[in-house]
Scaffold this active site. Structure first.
Site, mmCIF file in Angstrom:
data_model
loop_
_atom_site.group_PDB
_atom_site.id
_atom_site.type_symbol
_atom_site.label_atom_id
_atom_site.label_comp_id
_atom_site.label_asym_id
_atom_site.label_seq_id
_atom_site.Cartn_x
_atom_site.Cartn_y
_atom_site.Cartn_z
ATOM 1 C CG HIS A 85 -0.798 0.048 2.674
ATOM 2 N ND1 HIS A 85 -0.230 1.412 3.094
ATOM 3 C CD2 HIS A 85 -0.315 -0.747 3.207
ATOM 4 C CE1 HIS A 85 -0.157 1.294 4.238
ATOM 5 N NE2 HIS A 85 0.095 -0.261 4.433
ATOM 6 C CG ASP A 97 1.769 2.041 8.272
ATOM 7 O OD1 ASP A 97 1.947 1.209 6.945
ATOM 8 O OD2 ASP A 97 0.968 2.100 8.909
ATOM 9 C CD GLU A 131 -3.060 -1.267 5.117
ATOM 10 O OE1 GLU A 131 -3.124 -2.072 5.943
ATOM 11 O OE2 GLU A 131 -3.309 0.095 5.694
ATOM 12 C CD GLU A 132 -2.664 3.138 7.055
ATOM 13 O OE1 GLU A 132 -3.080 2.586 7.772
ATOM 14 O OE2 GLU A 132 -1.252 3.107 7.138
ATOM 15 C CG ASP A 160 2.015 -2.908 5.275
ATOM 16 O OD1 ASP A 160 2.136 -1.865 5.936
ATOM 17 O OD2 ASP A 160 0.085 -2.770 6.007
ATOM 18 C CG HIS A 259 -0.805 4.318 11.820
ATOM 19 N ND1 HIS A 259 -2.069 3.449 12.256
ATOM 20 C CD2 HIS A 259 -0.538 4.116 11.084
ATOM 21 C CE1 HIS A 259 -2.120 2.571 11.609
ATOM 22 N NE2 HIS A 259 -1.359 2.504 10.536
HETATM 23 N N1 PHE Z 1 -1.751 -3.454 8.067
HETATM 24 C C1 PHE Z 1 -1.361 -2.320 9.180
HETATM 25 C C2 PHE Z 1 -1.000 -1.157 8.214
HETATM 26 O O1 PHE Z 1 -0.860 -0.182 7.424
HETATM 27 C C3 PHE Z 1 0.126 -2.842 9.813
HETATM 28 C C4 PHE Z 1 0.661 -4.452 9.629
HETATM 29 C C5 PHE Z 1 1.262 -4.652 8.344
HETATM 30 C C6 PHE Z 1 0.037 -4.961 10.656
HETATM 31 C C7 PHE Z 1 1.302 -6.286 8.171
HETATM 32 C C8 PHE Z 1 0.284 -6.409 10.259
HETATM 33 C C9 PHE Z 1 0.670 -6.824 9.604
HETATM 34 O O2 PHE Z 1 -1.483 -0.070 9.939
HETATM 35 ZN ZN ZN Z 2 -1.008 1.665 8.712
HETATM 36 ZN ZN ZN Z 3 0.794 -0.356 6.584
#
Ligand code: PHE
Ligand code: ZN
Ligand code: ZN
Ligand code: CA
Ligand code: ZN
Length: 296
Positions: A85, A97, A131-132, A160, A259
């Site tokens: 993402h 992230d 994605e978020e 990710d 975040h």
């Molecule tokens: N998808 C979550 C995010 O973007 C991070 C994540 C990735 C959590 C992979 C667990 C496994 O905030």
């Molecule tokens: Zn995230």
């Molecule tokens: Zn992420």
């Protein structure tokens, strides 16, 4: 597989940071920094010979975008997809992230082009929007496919958060061998996990399983029976004492800037980013198979 240059991966992160800084500090869905991020990645892939497509979707009253990039050639009925993402949260620039996965995949895609890799399987890369906000872009992509098109995607690799500052080396537990409780994934997920594991064994870095529960963009793929796998260096969780013995670092959160506004280029462990980018290349070369076009 080629050795991916972490210097090049970090140069992409610097560009994503600059895009955020120039656009109110983030690269979030519906904000100008997101589309600028898509344009940055797209221009590099177009110049490298990829066939790219910007797929629009609507979420929360804003237009979102996925970037899909096909490497010409290979058996399209046996397509390996690699995704990350590209959006951040609104709180910050989203460099770990998920600038990290986005930049690692981008540099692997560029290495495919530079080396003239001609895999047996067709290769398709995806950079997902929103994605978020609940895996919106990857869900829109999978939902846009016909049943026949879904069947052609025979594997999906997701990255990710691959450069956390206090990293763990977690592989999505596709075979549930680590009893993460999230159950085995679609048949073929175990092969993806063992391929990634083989790379880390070759460099002497231990790995552990992590929940294969759909908390990132592989969710809509496994929900449709597509085998998947990926790497994760940890988010808001804390590294245990046992994990400190395994990997070094400190018994604190894997990513204290998760975040947050401090998820900047300073929020990256270069060693983890390097190892994981090399692991992506290893998995793509191994799983896609095939050779290299000799220079003309
Ligand atoms: N998808 C979550 C995010 O973007 C991070 C994540 C990735 C959590 C992979 C667990 C496994 O905030
Ligand atoms: Zn995230
Ligand atoms: Zn992420
Ligand atoms: Ca490297
Ligand atoms: Zn496992």
């Amino acid at each position: 597989a080629p050795d991916i240059s972490v210097t090049n991966v970090k140069a992409h992160l610097t560009q994503l940071q600059n895009i955020a800084t120039a656009n109110g500090g983030n690269r979030a869905h519906g904000r100008p920094g997101y589309l600028a991020s898509v344009t940055y990645v797209k221009n590099l892939l177009d110049a490298a010979g990829y066939t790219t497509r910007q797929q629009s979707f609507t979420y929360n009253g804003a237009t979102g975008y996925n970037l899909i990039a096909d490497w010409p050639g290979g058996d399209t009925a046996n397509t390996l997809m690699i995704g990350a993402h590209l959006d951040s949260v609104t709180a910050g620039p989203g460099i770990n992230d998920n600038g990290s996965g986005s930049a690692g995949n981008l540099e692997v895609a560029l290495a495919v082009a530079r080396t003239g890799f001609q895999p047996d399987r067709h290769l398709r890369f995806g950079w997902w929007g929103a994605e978020e906000l609940g895996l919106r872009g990857s869900t829109a992509y999978v939902n846009s496919l016909t049943t026949a098109q879904k069947r052609e995607i025979t594997g999906y690799l997701n990255f990710d958060m691959i450069g956390s500052p206090n990293p763990g080396y977690f592989l999505y537990d596709g075979d549930n061998s680590d009893n993460t409780g999230s159950g085995p994934g679609p048949a073929g997920s175990a092969q993806i996990e063992s391929t990634l594991a083989a790379y880390f064994t070759s460099i002497g870095v231990p790995t552990r399983g992590t929940d294969f529960d759909g908390r990132s963009d592989y969710g809509p793929f496994i929900a449709n029976g597509i085998p998947a796998g990926g790497i994760f260096t940890g988010a808001e969780g804390r590294k245990t004492a046992a994990q400190v013995s395994l990997w070094g670092g400190t018994a604190t959160t894997f990513d204290p800037c998760y975040h947050s506004s401090c998820d900047t280029t300073a929020n990256i462990n270069d060693t983890a980013l390097d190892r994981n980018s090399d692991a992506i290349a290893y998995a793509v070369w191994t799983l896609a198979a095939g050779g290299t076009t000799p220079p003309p």
